[in-house]
Design a protein around this motif. Structure first.
Motif, short mmCIF file in Angstrom:
data_model
loop_
_atom_site.label_atom_id
_atom_site.label_comp_id
_atom_site.label_asym_id
_atom_site.label_seq_id
_atom_site.Cartn_x
_atom_site.Cartn_y
_atom_site.Cartn_z
N PRO A 98 36.25 47.74 38.14
CA PRO A 98 37.56 47.31 38.63
C PRO A 98 38.25 46.44 37.58
O PRO A 98 37.68 45.45 37.13
CB PRO A 98 37.21 46.46 39.87
CG PRO A 98 35.82 46.84 40.23
CD PRO A 98 35.15 47.28 38.97
N PHE B 38 34.71 47.47 47.62
CA PHE B 38 33.31 47.92 47.70
C PHE B 38 32.95 48.36 49.13
O PHE B 38 32.18 49.30 49.32
CB PHE B 38 32.34 46.82 47.26
CG PHE B 38 32.51 46.39 45.82
CD1 PHE B 38 33.15 47.20 44.90
CD2 PHE B 38 32.02 45.16 45.39
CE1 PHE B 38 33.31 46.82 43.57
CE2 PHE B 38 32.16 44.77 44.07
CZ PHE B 38 32.81 45.60 43.16
N CYS C 112 38.38 42.52 37.36
CA CYS C 112 37.25 41.68 36.93
C CYS C 112 37.48 41.17 35.50
O CYS C 112 37.38 39.97 35.24
CB CYS C 112 35.95 42.48 37.01
SG CYS C 112 34.50 41.43 36.93
N THR D 138 34.34 37.23 45.30
CA THR D 138 34.40 38.33 46.29
C THR D 138 35.72 39.10 46.18
O THR D 138 36.15 39.73 47.14
CB THR D 138 34.23 37.78 47.72
OG1 THR D 138 35.25 36.81 47.95
CG2 THR D 138 32.88 37.16 47.93
S1 SF4 Z 1 33.48 43.06 40.10
FE1 SF4 Z 1 34.14 41.11 39.22
S2 SF4 Z 1 36.10 40.63 40.24
FE2 SF4 Z 1 35.02 42.18 41.49
S3 SF4 Z 1 33.84 40.99 43.00
FE3 SF4 Z 1 32.47 41.39 41.25
S4 SF4 Z 1 32.70 39.57 39.95
FE4 SF4 Z 1 34.44 39.58 41.38
#
Ligand code: SF4
Length: 194
Positions: free
Chosen positions: A104, A18, A107, A12
């Motif tokens: 992002p 988000f 990630c 998360t």
């Molecule tokens: S984009 Fe990647 S870092 Fe961001 S919440 Fe989803 S899995 Fe986690």
């Protein structure tokens, strides 16, 4: 790898980011890989449709990508053979113009290295779009120049543009992509899928 996938599905890290977008969605990592795969599709990030379906490339882009690769839907979604590892596992949301936000960076920083370490049987890597190409090739070039230089990376790695409808004009301007690159790529895919 099982523990890593469990942690990834529960991630998360981008929840606040988000929640601040127009869609105010929650993280929903789309996880689609297993140890033992031979083909790696290094993609960008899920779109809204993929986020809702929880299946990568479950959209028009996926249809075009499967055509480029010469893969059936069954082959493409066979995790024993194909690993789909995007630069971000969740839908990033839309910008003010309605385009997808970039993946992002947190990630890839958090997840990419340990996942790729576990995928140690990959023999063919498909790099879709600029984010994956910069990460994997360390290039500063734009997508057109990187894809035009595909022979520098073949036969184990192929840079591709994103298969989005937004790139239809690019495909028309760069006809060598379909006539020169795709036949070689499809032959390599066949070698690894048989
Ligand atoms: S984009 Fe990647 S870092 Fe961001 S919440 Fe989803 S899995 Fe986690």
């Amino acid at each position: 790898m099982d523990a890593l996938c469990t942690d990834l599905r529960a991630c998360t890290l981008c929840a606040d980011r988000f929640a601040a977008t127009a869609t105010r969605h929650r993280p929903n990592p789309v996880v689609w890989f297993k140890p033992g795969a031979r083909v790696l599709i290094a993609s960008q990030a899920p779109g809204l449709r993929v986020h809702e379906a929880n299946t990568p490339f479950w959209d028009q882009s996926g249809r075009r990508l499967r055509d480029w690769l010469g893969m059936t839907e069954d082959e493409f979604y066979d995790r024993e053979r194909v690993a789909i590892v995007p630069m971000a596992f969740c839908f990033p949301g839309y910008d003010a113009k309605g385009s997808d936000l970039p993946p992002p960076p947190v990630c890839a920083r958090t997840w990419r290295a340990p996942i790729l370490e576990g995928l140690d049987t990959i023999r063919l890597t498909i790099l879709i779009g600029g984010y994956a190409q910069k990460w994997h090739l360390g290039t500063k070039q734009g997508v057109t120049d990187t894809v035009a230089g595909w022979r520098d990376h073949a036969p184990h790695t192929f840079p591709l543009p994103h298969p989005s409808w937004r790139n239809t004009a690019w495909l028309k301007r760069n006809s060598w992509f379909e006539t020169e690159l795709l036949p070689v790529l499809r032959a390599r895919v066949r070698e690894e899928m048989e």
